[in-house]
Design a protein around this motif. Structure first.
Motif, PDB file in Angstrom:
ATOM      1  N   GLY A  12      33.151  17.830 -32.361  1.00 12.00           N
ATOM      2  CA  GLY A  12      33.134  19.109 -32.278  1.00 12.00           C
ATOM      3  C   GLY A  12      31.648  19.940 -32.168  1.00 12.00           C
ATOM      4  N   LYS A  13      30.486  18.864 -31.841  1.00 10.67           N
ATOM      5  CA  LYS A  13      29.231  19.175 -31.961  1.00 10.67           C
ATOM      6  C   LYS A  13      28.907  20.263 -30.824  1.00 10.67           C
ATOM      7  CE  LYS A  13      27.896  15.203 -31.189  1.00 10.67           C
ATOM      8  NZ  LYS A  13      28.785  14.419 -30.948  1.00 10.67           N
ATOM      9  N   GLY A  14      29.672  20.100 -29.625  1.00 11.99           N
ATOM     10  CA  GLY A  14      29.490  20.611 -28.430  1.00 11.99           C
ATOM     11  C   GLY A  14      29.893  22.203 -28.755  1.00 11.99           C
ATOM     12  N   THR A  15      31.094  22.394 -29.266  1.00 11.29           N
ATOM     13  CA  THR A  15      31.400  23.644 -29.470  1.00 11.29           C
ATOM     14  C   THR A  15      30.680  24.431 -30.533  1.00 11.29           C
ATOM     15  OG1 THR A  15      33.895  22.695 -29.343  1.00 11.29           O
ATOM     16  CG2 THR A  15      33.506  24.666 -30.299  1.00 11.29           C
ATOM     17  N   ILE A 124      39.644  14.345 -28.710  1.00 11.15           N
ATOM     18  CA  ILE A 124      39.311  13.786 -27.436  1.00 11.15           C
ATOM     19  C   ILE A 124      40.132  13.809 -26.414  1.00 11.15           C
ATOM     20  CG2 ILE A 124      37.485  12.485 -26.020  1.00 11.15           C
ATOM     21  CD1 ILE A 124      36.181  11.895 -28.356  1.00 11.15           C
ATOM     22  N   SER A 125      41.361  13.203 -26.613  1.00 14.60           N
ATOM     23  CA  SER A 125      42.261  12.883 -25.406  1.00 14.60           C
ATOM     24  C   SER A 125      42.816  14.411 -25.047  1.00 14.60           C
ATOM     25  CB  SER A 125      43.052  11.798 -25.659  1.00 14.60           C
ATOM     26  OG  SER A 125      43.632  12.057 -26.762  1.00 14.60           O
ATOM     27  N   GLY A 126      42.639  15.344 -25.871  1.00  9.64           N
ATOM     28  CA  GLY A 126      43.295  16.707 -25.650  1.00  9.64           C
ATOM     29  C   GLY A 126      42.438  17.539 -24.754  1.00  9.64           C
ATOM     30  N   ARG A 127      41.043  17.048 -24.860  1.00  8.38           N
ATOM     31  CA  ARG A 127      39.982  18.056 -24.502  1.00  8.38           C
ATOM     32  C   ARG A 127      40.238  18.114 -22.752  1.00  8.38           C
ATOM     33  NH1 ARG A 127      34.303  16.257 -27.282  1.00  8.38           N
ATOM     34  NH2 ARG A 127      34.098  14.692 -25.363  1.00  8.38           N
ATOM     35  N   ARG A 128      39.846  19.362 -22.437  1.00  9.51           N
ATOM     36  CA  ARG A 128      39.917  19.792 -21.091  1.00  9.51           C
ATOM     37  C   ARG A 128      38.530  20.680 -20.935  1.00  9.51           C
ATOM     38  NH1 ARG A 128      43.113  16.485 -21.664  1.00  9.51           N
ATOM     39  NH2 ARG A 128      45.091  16.387 -21.022  1.00  9.51           N
ATOM     40  N   ALA A 136      34.772  24.491 -22.361  1.00 13.18           N
ATOM     41  CA  ALA A 136      35.689  23.450 -23.178  1.00 13.18           C
ATOM     42  C   ALA A 136      36.753  24.193 -23.643  1.00 13.18           C
ATOM     43  CB  ALA A 136      34.645  22.963 -24.358  1.00 13.18           C
ATOM     44  N   TYR A 137      37.815  23.469 -23.341  1.00 11.31           N
ATOM     45  CA  TYR A 137      39.083  23.723 -23.833  1.00 11.31           C
ATOM     46  C   TYR A 137      39.788  22.638 -24.485  1.00 11.31           C
ATOM     47  CZ  TYR A 137      38.637  27.641 -20.989  1.00 11.31           C
ATOM     48  OH  TYR A 137      38.016  29.105 -20.305  1.00 11.31           O
ATOM     49  N   HIS A 138      41.138  23.078 -25.250  1.00 10.95           N
ATOM     50  CA  HIS A 138      42.006  21.939 -25.864  1.00 10.95           C
ATOM     51  C   HIS A 138      43.423  22.103 -25.529  1.00 10.95           C
ATOM     52  CE1 HIS A 138      43.358  18.882 -28.629  1.00 10.95           C
ATOM     53  NE2 HIS A 138      41.931  18.249 -28.496  1.00 10.95           N
ATOM     54  N   ILE A 139      44.022  21.017 -25.404  1.00 11.02           N
ATOM     55  CA  ILE A 139      45.772  21.399 -25.077  1.00 11.02           C
ATOM     56  C   ILE A 139      46.449  21.569 -26.299  1.00 11.02           C
ATOM     57  CG2 ILE A 139      45.673  19.955 -23.011  1.00 11.02           C
ATOM     58  CD1 ILE A 139      47.079  18.021 -24.485  1.00 11.02           C
ATOM     59  N   TYR A 140      45.971  21.206 -27.629  1.00  8.44           N
ATOM     60  CA  TYR A 140      46.432  22.023 -28.818  1.00  8.44           C
ATOM     61  C   TYR A 140      45.497  22.955 -29.604  1.00  8.44           C
ATOM     62  CZ  TYR A 140      48.541  17.173 -28.375  1.00  8.44           C
ATOM     63  OH  TYR A 140      49.276  16.218 -27.785  1.00  8.44           O
ATOM     64  N   CYS A 153      36.156  31.756 -15.661  1.00  9.31           N
ATOM     65  CA  CYS A 153      35.673  31.587 -14.535  1.00  9.31           C
ATOM     66  C   CYS A 153      36.722  31.611 -13.357  1.00  9.31           C
ATOM     67  CB  CYS A 153      34.476  30.962 -13.903  1.00  9.31           C
ATOM     68  SG  CYS A 153      34.927  28.980 -13.810  1.00  9.31           S
ATOM     69  N   GLY A 154      38.098  31.061 -13.814  1.00 12.59           N
ATOM     70  CA  GLY A 154      39.232  30.787 -12.992  1.00 12.59           C
ATOM     71  C   GLY A 154      38.939  29.477 -12.298  1.00 12.59           C
ATOM     72  N   GLY A 155      37.956  28.548 -12.792  1.00 15.44           N
ATOM     73  CA  GLY A 155      37.976  27.260 -12.417  1.00 15.44           C
ATOM     74  C   GLY A 155      38.925  26.297 -12.860  1.00 15.44           C
ATOM     75  N   ARG A 156      39.068  25.247 -12.199  1.00 17.98           N
ATOM     76  CA  ARG A 156      40.200  24.191 -12.450  1.00 17.98           C
ATOM     77  C   ARG A 156      39.754  23.549 -13.791  1.00 17.98           C
ATOM     78  NH1 ARG A 156      42.320  18.989 -10.140  1.00 17.98           N
ATOM     79  NH2 ARG A 156      40.014  18.430  -9.396  1.00 17.98           N
ATOM     80  N   LEU A 157      40.852  23.326 -14.706  1.00 20.51           N
ATOM     81  CA  LEU A 157      40.485  22.620 -16.135  1.00 20.51           C
ATOM     82  C   LEU A 157      40.748  21.064 -15.730  1.00 20.51           C
ATOM     83  CD1 LEU A 157      41.723  24.825 -18.858  1.00 20.51           C
ATOM     84  CD2 LEU A 157      39.282  24.722 -17.625  1.00 20.51           C
ATOM     85  N   ILE A 158      39.907  20.176 -16.060  1.00 22.02           N
ATOM     86  CA  ILE A 158      39.960  18.617 -15.875  1.00 22.02           C
ATOM     87  C   ILE A 158      39.699  17.954 -16.983  1.00 22.02           C
ATOM     88  CG2 ILE A 158      39.589  18.671 -13.394  1.00 22.02           C
ATOM     89  CD1 ILE A 158      36.764  17.640 -14.190  1.00 22.02           C
TER      90      ILE A 158
END
Ligand code: AMP
Length: 213
Positions: A12-15, A124-128, A136-140, A153-158
């Motif tokens: 969680g350092k980046g967040t 990490i594996s839920g990170r997008r 940064a986002y997270h699926i949970y 910005c409406g960009g695609r999450l990968i």
């Protein structure tokens, strides 16, 4: 405010670095973000870093030390800085000490983010992340309003290549071998503060804010 955020990948350092940077108006230097941006743009730096990053290995010390040195000497950093993801080896930590002595400043605090490894893998594996603005986002834990689309910005999450489970396990191994020794390096100099980071983003942030200033 002159902070180093230390801890395993996915702690969680980046967040927290982004939140601190916004709240206190202090620049954040994230070597991971700088390298990813270089990779996206296809610069010489990006091409050099890609194979290391995709396989979960560290980019050579001289490359990242050069990046951080240039940033720290920029006038933007006069008020302070937040280092996110640097240093990651003893050589980087020693180089940082030399750079800071050269510009007559020093480290304020080193925040050591403590988390459980299995939780890291889930985290990490839920990170997008947004392929355009890198938000940064997270699926949970931190879902976007619309699945797969960046709120900002409406960009695609990968999913980053290095966020796949097998690579995450390799990154954790590299962390234990190369970065974990920095915990004693900084605690011997009484710079280290433990952060219980297995918690809600806002709770961790409140905890950090209560003692960083
Ligand atoms: P991060 O986003 O901080 O987890 O970094 C992603 C990847 O970038 C790491 O797995 C490394 O390959 C590379 N990287 C970032 N910071 C450093 C550093 N200080 N030293 C070496 N490699 C780094």
């Amino acid at each position: 405010m002159r902070l180093i955020l230390l801890g395993a990948p996915g702690a969680g350092k980046g967040t927290q670095a982004k939140k601190l940077s916004e709240k206190y108006g202090i620049p954040r230097i994230s070597t991971g973000d700088i390298l990813r941006e270089a990779m996206q743009k296809g610069t010489a730096l990006g091409l050099k870093a890609k194979s290391y990053m995709d396989s979960g290995q560290l980019v050579p010390d001289d490359v990242v030390i050069g990046i951080v040195e240039e940033k720290l000497k920029d006038k933007e950093c006069i008020k302070g800085w937040i280092l996110d993801g640097f240093p990651r080896t003893l050589q980087q930590a020693q180089a940082l000490d030399r750079i800071l002595t050269g510009i007559r400043t020093s480290i304020g605090h080193v925040l050591n983010f403590e988390v459980n490894e299995e939780k890291i893998i889930k985290r990490i594996s839920g990170r997008r992340s947004c392929e355009s603005c890198q938000s940064a986002y997270h699926i949970y834990f931190n879902r976007p309003q619309k699945d797969g689309v960046c709120d900002s910005c409406g960009g695609r999450l990968i999913q980053r290549n290095d966020d796949k489970e097998e690579t995450v396990r390799e990154r954790l191994k590299v962390y234990q071998e190369k970065t974990q020794p920095l915990v004693s390096y900084y605690s011997e100099r009484s710079l280290l503060k433990k952060i219980e980071a297995d918690d809600d983003i806002e709770n961790v942030f409140t905890r950090i804010c209560s003692f960083v200033l």
